[in-house]
Design an enzyme around this catalytic site. Sequence first.
Site, short mmCIF file in Angstrom:
data_model
loop_
_atom_site.label_atom_id
_atom_site.label_comp_id
_atom_site.label_asym_id
_atom_site.label_seq_id
_atom_site.Cartn_x
_atom_site.Cartn_y
_atom_site.Cartn_z
N CYS A 222 11.48 8.37 -0.24
CA CYS A 222 10.92 9.54 0.43
C CYS A 222 10.95 10.71 -0.54
CB CYS A 222 11.73 9.87 1.67
SG CYS A 222 11.23 11.45 2.35
N ASN B 72 9.06 4.39 4.43
CA ASN B 72 8.80 3.69 5.69
C ASN B 72 10.08 3.02 6.17
OD1 ASN B 72 5.69 3.74 5.75
ND2 ASN B 72 6.19 3.05 3.69
N HIS C 140 3.66 4.07 13.03
CA HIS C 140 3.98 4.04 11.60
C HIS C 140 5.10 5.05 11.41
CE1 HIS C 140 2.87 3.77 7.23
NE2 HIS C 140 3.43 4.96 7.23
N ARG D 34 0.83 -1.20 0.00
CA ARG D 34 0.00 0.00 0.00
C ARG D 34 0.88 1.27 0.00
NH1 ARG D 34 -0.56 4.64 2.68
NH2 ARG D 34 -0.24 3.57 4.64
N ASP D 35 1.60 1.49 1.09
CA ASP D 35 2.36 2.74 1.24
C ASP D 35 3.49 2.84 0.22
OD1 ASP D 35 3.40 5.09 2.29
OD2 ASP D 35 3.27 4.42 4.35
ZN ZN Z 1 4.15 5.75 5.44
#
Ligand code: ZN
Length: 309
Positions: free
Chosen positions: A242, A251, A209, A12-13
Site C-alpha cells: 500500500c 489488496n 474489491h 493486475r493490481d
Molecule cells: Zn486494488
Amino acid sequence: MSRIHISEVGPRDGLQSIARVMPLDAKKAWIAAEAAAGVPEIEVGSFVPPSLLPQMADTAELVAFARGIEGLAVAALVPNLKGAERAIAAGAQKISMPFSMSETHSLKNVRKDHAAVIAEIRAIAALVAAQPEETRPHFEIGLATAFGCTIEGVVSEEAVVRLAVASIEAGAVEVGLSDTTGYANPAQVKRLVRKVKAAVGDSRLNTLHLHNTRGLGLANALAGLDEGITTLDSSLGGLGGCPFAPGASGNIVTEDLVFMLAAMGYETGIDLDKLLKVRAIVAEALPGEPLYGFTPDAGLPLGFGKVAA
Ligand code: ZN
C-alpha cells in the site's frame, strides 16, 4: 453452504503497483498455478497504454495464454473504450472499468469528469453489445473510491448510489464497490452494499474489491458476505503493498481470505495447500518484494478442514 467466487487480481493490481516488470513466463507460471489450485477467475492485466505502465505491456499475450486454461474465467481491466477494444480483440471474458466516485480523483487519474466517464461507459456498452453472443464479455464497472478518497476525504453515499444507477443505465451489466484507499469499515460496507443493491437491483452488485490498508480488509469482506456479496477480489501475497501505509498489504491477501472462508465452511473450490505453494513462484520472480499474509507464515491449524462434532 454457499459458494464464494474469488477473483485473483494480483497479476493486475499487485504488479501495477510495483515498478519492476515481472517476466512474461513467470506471469504465465503464476496464472497457471493459481488456476490449478482452483482459483476460478484471474484478472491477468490491464489494457492501459504500455508507455504508461510497461508492467502491463504483455496483457494481450496473457489473456490469450489464460484462455487456454480449462475452466478459468479471464478478466482484464480497461481504462477506456480503446482499452476495451484491445481487451475484446485479445479474448477477455470479463472487462472491468474503474469509475472514481470522487470527481477530483477521476479528473486527476483519467482527466475525465463524471459525465465524460458515463459517456465512455455508454460507448463501451455499445461495443460489447455489438459482439457475437458467444464472445461477448461481461462488462463490469468498479466504483472506485466508493468508501472515501485520499483527496476529497468523505465520499457521499448518495453520490455513489446515483453513479451506480447511471453506470447500469449506461449499459454496464454489473457494478462492484472498490475500497481503493482502504478507508472502509464493516458498518459502512453493510450500509453502502444495501443502498446500492436496493437502487440497482440485487443481481447488479455482487463484487467487493477491498484493501487491507488499516487491517479491516477481512472484516469488511465478512460484512459484505452478510449483505449478499458473492465475489471478492484479492491478491496473492497482497502483492504491491500500500503506497500510503508501508508494511500494509494492498489488496486483501488471497491466502488469508481463502483460509477464513474455508474455515467458516464456505465453498471456494480452492485447494489451500496448492495455493500456498504458488507464493514461491511470485517470490522467485520478484526477489526482495514483500509478500504479505498471516496464514502462509503461521501455517494451517491442526485439524483444519475437520468439523468439530
Ligand atoms: Zn486494488
